[in-house]
Every structure is written in structure tokens, then in C-alpha cells.
Design a protein around this motif. Sequence first.
Motif, mmCIF file in Angstrom:
data_model
loop_
_atom_site.group_PDB
_atom_site.id
_atom_site.type_symbol
_atom_site.label_atom_id
_atom_site.label_comp_id
_atom_site.label_asym_id
_atom_site.label_seq_id
_atom_site.Cartn_x
_atom_site.Cartn_y
_atom_site.Cartn_z
ATOM 1 N N LEU A 23 0.813 -1.207 0.000
ATOM 2 C CA LEU A 23 0.000 0.000 0.000
ATOM 3 C C LEU A 23 0.856 1.270 0.000
ATOM 4 C CD1 LEU A 23 -2.793 1.330 0.211
ATOM 5 C CD2 LEU A 23 -2.710 0.947 2.695
ATOM 6 N N GLU A 24 2.020 1.197 0.626
ATOM 7 C CA GLU A 24 2.895 2.370 0.678
ATOM 8 C C GLU A 24 4.325 1.911 0.945
ATOM 9 O OE1 GLU A 24 2.599 6.825 2.539
ATOM 10 O OE2 GLU A 24 2.283 5.175 3.950
ATOM 11 N N ILE A 25 5.285 2.581 0.333
ATOM 12 C CA ILE A 25 6.703 2.332 0.590
ATOM 13 C C ILE A 25 7.350 3.642 1.025
ATOM 14 C CG2 ILE A 25 8.916 1.538 -0.326
ATOM 15 C CD1 ILE A 25 7.426 0.000 -2.477
ATOM 16 N N GLY A 26 8.059 3.588 2.141
ATOM 17 C CA GLY A 26 8.817 4.739 2.605
ATOM 18 C C GLY A 26 10.231 4.303 2.935
ATOM 19 N N GLN A 46 -5.214 -1.671 -6.184
ATOM 20 C CA GLN A 46 -6.263 -2.184 -7.068
ATOM 21 C C GLN A 46 -7.250 -3.075 -6.309
ATOM 22 O OE1 GLN A 46 -3.451 -3.628 -10.301
ATOM 23 N NE2 GLN A 46 -4.848 -2.400 -11.537
ATOM 24 N N MET A 47 -7.634 -2.611 -5.145
ATOM 25 C CA MET A 47 -8.613 -3.331 -4.328
ATOM 26 C C MET A 47 -9.184 -2.372 -3.287
ATOM 27 S SD MET A 47 -6.174 -5.525 -1.732
ATOM 28 C CE MET A 47 -7.518 -5.782 -0.551
ATOM 29 N N LYS A 48 -10.311 -2.756 -2.724
ATOM 30 C CA LYS A 48 -10.863 -1.995 -1.612
ATOM 31 C C LYS A 48 -10.056 -2.302 -0.362
ATOM 32 C CE LYS A 48 -15.647 -1.684 -3.222
ATOM 33 N NZ LYS A 48 -17.071 -1.999 -2.917
ATOM 34 N N LEU A 49 -9.769 -1.264 0.403
ATOM 35 C CA LEU A 49 -8.960 -1.458 1.598
ATOM 36 C C LEU A 49 -9.801 -2.003 2.751
ATOM 37 C CD1 LEU A 49 -6.814 1.808 1.602
ATOM 38 C CD2 LEU A 49 -6.247 -0.428 0.637
ATOM 39 N N ASP A 61 -9.556 4.688 0.639
ATOM 40 C CA ASP A 61 -9.647 4.154 -0.721
ATOM 41 C C ASP A 61 -9.370 5.241 -1.748
ATOM 42 O OD1 ASP A 61 -10.305 1.358 -0.394
ATOM 43 O OD2 ASP A 61 -12.267 1.977 0.334
ATOM 44 N N GLU A 62 -9.845 6.443 -1.483
ATOM 45 C CA GLU A 62 -9.631 7.549 -2.415
ATOM 46 C C GLU A 62 -8.150 7.902 -2.512
ATOM 47 O OE1 GLU A 62 -13.699 7.262 -1.257
ATOM 48 O OE2 GLU A 62 -11.921 7.512 0.012
#
Length: 242
Positions: A23-26, A46-49, A61-62
Amino acid sequence: MLDRYVAVDLEMTGLRAKTDRILEIGAVKVIDGEIIDTFQRLVNPQMKLPKEIIELTGITDEMAGAGCSTDDAVKGFLKFSESFPLAGHNLIFDYSFLKQYAVNHGMMLEREGTDTLKLARKFLPEAQNKTLDHLCELLQIKRDRNHRALEDAKAAAKLLELLKEKFASKEPGAFEPKPLAYKVKKQQPATAQQKRRLQELTEYHKIELERQIESLTRNEASRTIDQIYLRYGRIPKPPDAI
């Protein structure tokens, strides 16, 4: 001595690298104890969280829908991290997601790393809880917010530097990067036939899938088709086909 590394943290849609998604990379690049560069990408999985992930991270989701592709995020991270050793809290967990995606898409990923969770277990036995949240509170490591990838990567780097300062002179070998061993099998993308079948089923039953069809693996597509059959039934054949 570990004087240059990239501290990394990921947020994911769940806990399993085989079935959940990045979902995120930091990440932060550290040389001689100083952060010299940062990297952050919010990813569209590409999916609902899941509700619990939204509550944990604050990512909606947005927000995710406006993120970049996983491919862009992973390739960007690999370019950013160069050949630096990695560091992170429970590093193998984050690495497993990167490794699974890399294997699925033909990317090379073999790295060494240093895990601050293992170091905390070794050098901070008095800490009742070894989570990053608890250790940041214990050691007064400030974050703008927790459970966002870049802030947690910065916190992991700060934790590593504090542990190095206090313990590295006594046991330097504990801080040396070691090969990150995580074996995965390549997951094949869904076949064209599976995608067509899912499209037909979703249109006929008027249902919306949690995951976008184009993003499914072959196993995910097969499992989804079976679940639709079980819950909604098959598409009836026309009378002239009987």
C-alpha cells in the motif's frame, strides 16, 4: 561498522505477502548517521482497503486510488536503495512483500539487512514490548504520525542509530548486515479465460469484486470464480444450448 544503509518500511493491505498487497513504501538513505535522501510512494493496490487498514494508517480508498502502480513504486525503491544494505523493524516482513512482487515480475532482489527488532530483543530486554510504537515511546523517538511508511522508516533509522551509539562498540558484529533469506514461488497472472469468465459473472450477477480483475493472480482468479459459484450460482445456459 554499518555506516551506510537504507531504512525501509511498508504499509500493506494485510499480513500475508502471498495474498495481500503493498500500500505504501517509505525509505530513508543514511550515511554516517545522517539522512541524506528520502523516498515515499503511495500505491494503488487495485482493491478496496480493509476497514482495519484504513483505521490503522489513515489511508483511504480515495487516497490509495490516486497512488502510483506497485510496479512504479517497487522499481523506484530499488533504484533509490541502489546496492545499500537495508534496515528496518521486523525487516523480513517488509522484505517479503518486496520479494514476492519482484519474483512475480522478473526483478532481481537479493539484499543484506539489519533488523532493529532483533537488535532490540538482544540489547533492550527490559522493554516489555518490542514494537516500533512502544520503542519510540520508550526512547523518545518523535514521529509526525505512526503507521505511515516514511515516518516509520525514519523512526527505524533513528532507533538503529541509538542502538549503534550505545552497543556497537561492545558487539559490532550484531550490527553487520546479513543476507535476507525469504523464499517465494512465482505467482502467475490470471489467464485471459479466467478474466473473461469473471467479467461475465460479475455482469450477470451484478456484483462488484473487492479486487480488480486485471490485478488477480491465477490462483486468486480461480478462488474468486469458485466463491461466486458457491454464493451466486453459475450463469444458466440458454435453452437452445441444453
